[in-house]
Design an enzyme around this catalytic site. Sequence first.
Site, PDB file in Angstrom:
ATOM      1  N   SER A   1       9.720 -35.171  95.153  1.00  0.00           N
ATOM      2  CA  SER A   1      11.000 -35.845  95.354  1.00  0.00           C
ATOM      3  C   SER A   1      11.999 -34.971  96.104  1.00  0.00           C
ATOM      4  O   SER A   1      12.997 -35.480  96.635  1.00  0.00           O
ATOM      5  CB  SER A   1      11.597 -36.245  94.004  1.00  0.00           C
ATOM      6  OG  SER A   1      11.804 -35.098  93.193  1.00  0.00           O
ATOM      7  N   ASP A   2      11.755 -33.671  96.155  1.00  0.00           N
ATOM      8  CA  ASP A   2      12.641 -32.772  96.888  1.00  0.00           C
ATOM      9  C   ASP A   2      11.861 -31.528  97.288  1.00  0.00           C
ATOM     10  O   ASP A   2      10.735 -31.299  96.808  1.00  0.00           O
ATOM     11  CB  ASP A   2      13.870 -32.406  96.050  1.00  0.00           C
ATOM     12  CG  ASP A   2      13.485 -31.811  94.703  1.00  0.00           C
ATOM     13  OD1 ASP A   2      13.442 -30.585  94.596  1.00  0.00           O
ATOM     14  OD2 ASP A   2      13.231 -32.596  93.758  1.00  0.00           O
TER      15      ASP A   2
ATOM     16  N   GLU B   1       6.962 -30.062  82.677  1.00  0.00           N
ATOM     17  CA  GLU B   1       6.230 -30.533  81.497  1.00  0.00           C
ATOM     18  C   GLU B   1       4.734 -30.254  81.451  1.00  0.00           C
ATOM     19  O   GLU B   1       4.142 -30.198  80.364  1.00  0.00           O
ATOM     20  CB  GLU B   1       6.431 -32.055  81.353  1.00  0.00           C
ATOM     21  CG  GLU B   1       7.806 -32.491  80.898  1.00  0.00           C
ATOM     22  CD  GLU B   1       8.787 -32.664  82.037  1.00  0.00           C
ATOM     23  OE1 GLU B   1      10.000 -32.662  81.782  1.00  0.00           O
ATOM     24  OE2 GLU B   1       8.347 -32.793  83.193  1.00  0.00           O
TER      25      GLU B   1
ATOM     26  N   SER C   1       8.217 -36.428  88.829  1.00  0.00           N
ATOM     27  CA  SER C   1       8.669 -35.872  90.097  1.00  0.00           C
ATOM     28  C   SER C   1       8.551 -34.358  90.073  1.00  0.00           C
ATOM     29  O   SER C   1       8.461 -33.739  89.013  1.00  0.00           O
ATOM     30  CB  SER C   1      10.117 -36.294  90.366  1.00  0.00           C
ATOM     31  OG  SER C   1      10.956 -35.886  89.301  1.00  0.00           O
TER      32      SER C   1
ATOM     33  N   ARG D   1      12.072 -44.995  83.945  1.00  0.00           N
ATOM     34  CA  ARG D   1      10.899 -45.031  84.824  1.00  0.00           C
ATOM     35  C   ARG D   1       9.701 -45.616  84.082  1.00  0.00           C
ATOM     36  O   ARG D   1       8.860 -46.288  84.679  1.00  0.00           O
ATOM     37  CB  ARG D   1      10.578 -43.641  85.360  1.00  0.00           C
ATOM     38  CG  ARG D   1       9.562 -43.652  86.502  1.00  0.00           C
ATOM     39  CD  ARG D   1       9.406 -42.270  87.109  1.00  0.00           C
ATOM     40  NE  ARG D   1      10.663 -41.839  87.685  1.00  0.00           N
ATOM     41  CZ  ARG D   1      10.997 -40.557  87.869  1.00  0.00           C
ATOM     42  NH1 ARG D   1      10.179 -39.602  87.498  1.00  0.00           N
ATOM     43  NH2 ARG D   1      12.141 -40.247  88.413  1.00  0.00           N
TER      44      ARG D   1
ATOM     45  N   ARG E   1      15.638 -43.557  69.574  1.00  0.00           N
ATOM     46  CA  ARG E   1      16.436 -42.579  70.322  1.00  0.00           C
ATOM     47  C   ARG E   1      16.510 -42.898  71.814  1.00  0.00           C
ATOM     48  O   ARG E   1      16.716 -42.011  72.635  1.00  0.00           O
ATOM     49  CB  ARG E   1      15.903 -41.159  70.112  1.00  0.00           C
ATOM     50  CG  ARG E   1      16.016 -40.647  68.678  1.00  0.00           C
ATOM     51  CD  ARG E   1      15.336 -39.313  68.491  1.00  0.00           C
ATOM     52  NE  ARG E   1      15.477 -38.821  67.137  1.00  0.00           N
ATOM     53  CZ  ARG E   1      16.303 -37.841  66.766  1.00  0.00           C
ATOM     54  NH1 ARG E   1      17.078 -37.258  67.667  1.00  0.00           N
ATOM     55  NH2 ARG E   1      16.350 -37.439  65.508  1.00  0.00           N
TER      56      ARG E   1
ATOM     57  N   ARG F   1       0.535 -37.411  82.919  1.00  0.00           N
ATOM     58  CA  ARG F   1       1.948 -37.296  83.274  1.00  0.00           C
ATOM     59  C   ARG F   1       2.164 -37.862  84.670  1.00  0.00           C
ATOM     60  O   ARG F   1       1.425 -37.547  85.613  1.00  0.00           O
ATOM     61  CB  ARG F   1       2.389 -35.837  83.223  1.00  0.00           C
ATOM     62  CG  ARG F   1       3.732 -35.597  83.902  1.00  0.00           C
ATOM     63  CD  ARG F   1       4.419 -34.340  83.441  1.00  0.00           C
ATOM     64  NE  ARG F   1       5.404 -33.871  84.407  1.00  0.00           N
ATOM     65  CZ  ARG F   1       6.549 -34.481  84.712  1.00  0.00           C
ATOM     66  NH1 ARG F   1       6.850 -35.637  84.135  1.00  0.00           N
ATOM     67  NH2 ARG F   1       7.385 -33.969  85.594  1.00  0.00           N
ATOM     68  N   ILE F   2       3.169 -38.709  84.822  1.00  0.00           N
ATOM     69  CA  ILE F   2       3.584 -39.222  86.119  1.00  0.00           C
ATOM     70  C   ILE F   2       5.049 -38.842  86.289  1.00  0.00           C
ATOM     71  O   ILE F   2       5.912 -39.337  85.577  1.00  0.00           O
ATOM     72  CB  ILE F   2       3.368 -40.747  86.254  1.00  0.00           C
ATOM     73  CG1 ILE F   2       3.925 -41.504  85.040  1.00  0.00           C
ATOM     74  CG2 ILE F   2       1.886 -41.065  86.423  1.00  0.00           C
ATOM     75  CD1 ILE F   2       3.922 -43.024  85.196  1.00  0.00           C
TER      76      ILE F   2
ATOM     77  N   HIS G   1       9.660 -40.119  65.766  1.00  0.00           N
ATOM     78  CA  HIS G   1      10.207 -40.387  67.089  1.00  0.00           C
ATOM     79  C   HIS G   1       9.599 -41.607  67.781  1.00  0.00           C
ATOM     80  O   HIS G   1      10.058 -41.982  68.863  1.00  0.00           O
ATOM     81  CB  HIS G   1      10.012 -39.159  67.979  1.00  0.00           C
ATOM     82  CG  HIS G   1      10.589 -37.915  67.393  1.00  0.00           C
ATOM     83  ND1 HIS G   1       9.846 -37.053  66.605  1.00  0.00           N
ATOM     84  CD2 HIS G   1      11.839 -37.410  67.447  1.00  0.00           C
ATOM     85  CE1 HIS G   1      10.622 -36.052  66.208  1.00  0.00           C
ATOM     86  NE2 HIS G   1      11.828 -36.241  66.703  1.00  0.00           N
TER      87      HIS G   1
ATOM     88  N   ARG H   1      13.533 -43.345  95.266  1.00  0.00           N
ATOM     89  CA  ARG H   1      12.583 -42.653  94.401  1.00  0.00           C
ATOM     90  C   ARG H   1      11.576 -43.602  93.763  1.00  0.00           C
ATOM     91  O   ARG H   1      10.376 -43.351  93.780  1.00  0.00           O
ATOM     92  CB  ARG H   1      13.332 -41.863  93.322  1.00  0.00           C
ATOM     93  CG  ARG H   1      14.075 -40.674  93.892  1.00  0.00           C
ATOM     94  CD  ARG H   1      14.535 -39.711  92.830  1.00  0.00           C
ATOM     95  NE  ARG H   1      15.129 -38.532  93.453  1.00  0.00           N
ATOM     96  CZ  ARG H   1      15.164 -37.332  92.872  1.00  0.00           C
ATOM     97  NH1 ARG H   1      14.648 -37.169  91.661  1.00  0.00           N
ATOM     98  NH2 ARG H   1      15.709 -36.316  93.489  1.00  0.00           N
TER      99      ARG H   1
ATOM    100  N   GLY I   1       8.796 -38.732  82.485  1.00  0.00           N
ATOM    101  CA  GLY I   1       9.863 -38.131  81.695  1.00  0.00           C
ATOM    102  C   GLY I   1      10.989 -39.102  81.408  1.00  0.00           C
ATOM    103  O   GLY I   1      11.506 -39.169  80.294  1.00  0.00           O
TER     104      GLY I   1
END
Length: 234
Positions: free
Chosen positions: A203-204, A181, A90, A24, A43, A87-88, A4, A217, A20
Amino acid sequence: MTFHIGAKPGEIAETVLLPGDPYRARWAAQTFLKDARLINEVRGMLGYTGTWQGHPVTIHGTGMGMSSLSIYVNELIRDYGAQTLIRIGSAGAMQPQVKVRDVVLAMSACTLTAPSNGIFKELNFAPTAHFGLLKAAWDAAERLGVPTHAGTIYSSQLFYDERPDLQEQLQRHGALCVEMEAAELYTLAARYGRRALAVLTISDHLLTEEALPADQRERSFGDMVEIALHAAFA
């Protein structure tokens, strides 16, 4: 190369930031890294390597959910020698004191199920962040003046979750936010003896139903990336 990741040996840094969304990853690399170059597009999952304040850094997408993240993190660690993985991403706030655009540092991540759960059988393993990274990120957020919270989060295996009873119990027990994640990232880091942290931008909001418009965002996510970079090299 792996199944991958098409990067050549030496093209991935020991420090890897993990959004993710592959777009981004591209935005963060172009915004924060010097001489960022594309090292993977297998991919459509984009990865870039450059430098930040002289330090080699890779920013690589993971896709959505723990199963997808597990593929990339396993290969980044086993085949490319990644040592620090942050990990960065939302997240949706679950507590009234956590506001949209705030940053959350995940001390621990609970989940109903994750790709690694089968290893533990009846044991409820508690995946946690690397304390050194967590402390460095907290200190960086204070220096930068970014509203930040640290505590337990929930890593859901579903985006459209139809368990209002579970959400109520998570809120009752102080879970700060939900994402998809971090629990698997922390488990893999523990397995391989690596450093891991999740730095999340709200983000929400699940209580107020407030949400950042799409065009806001990326601008709001800059604080999160800067905190992650400072934490990695503290």
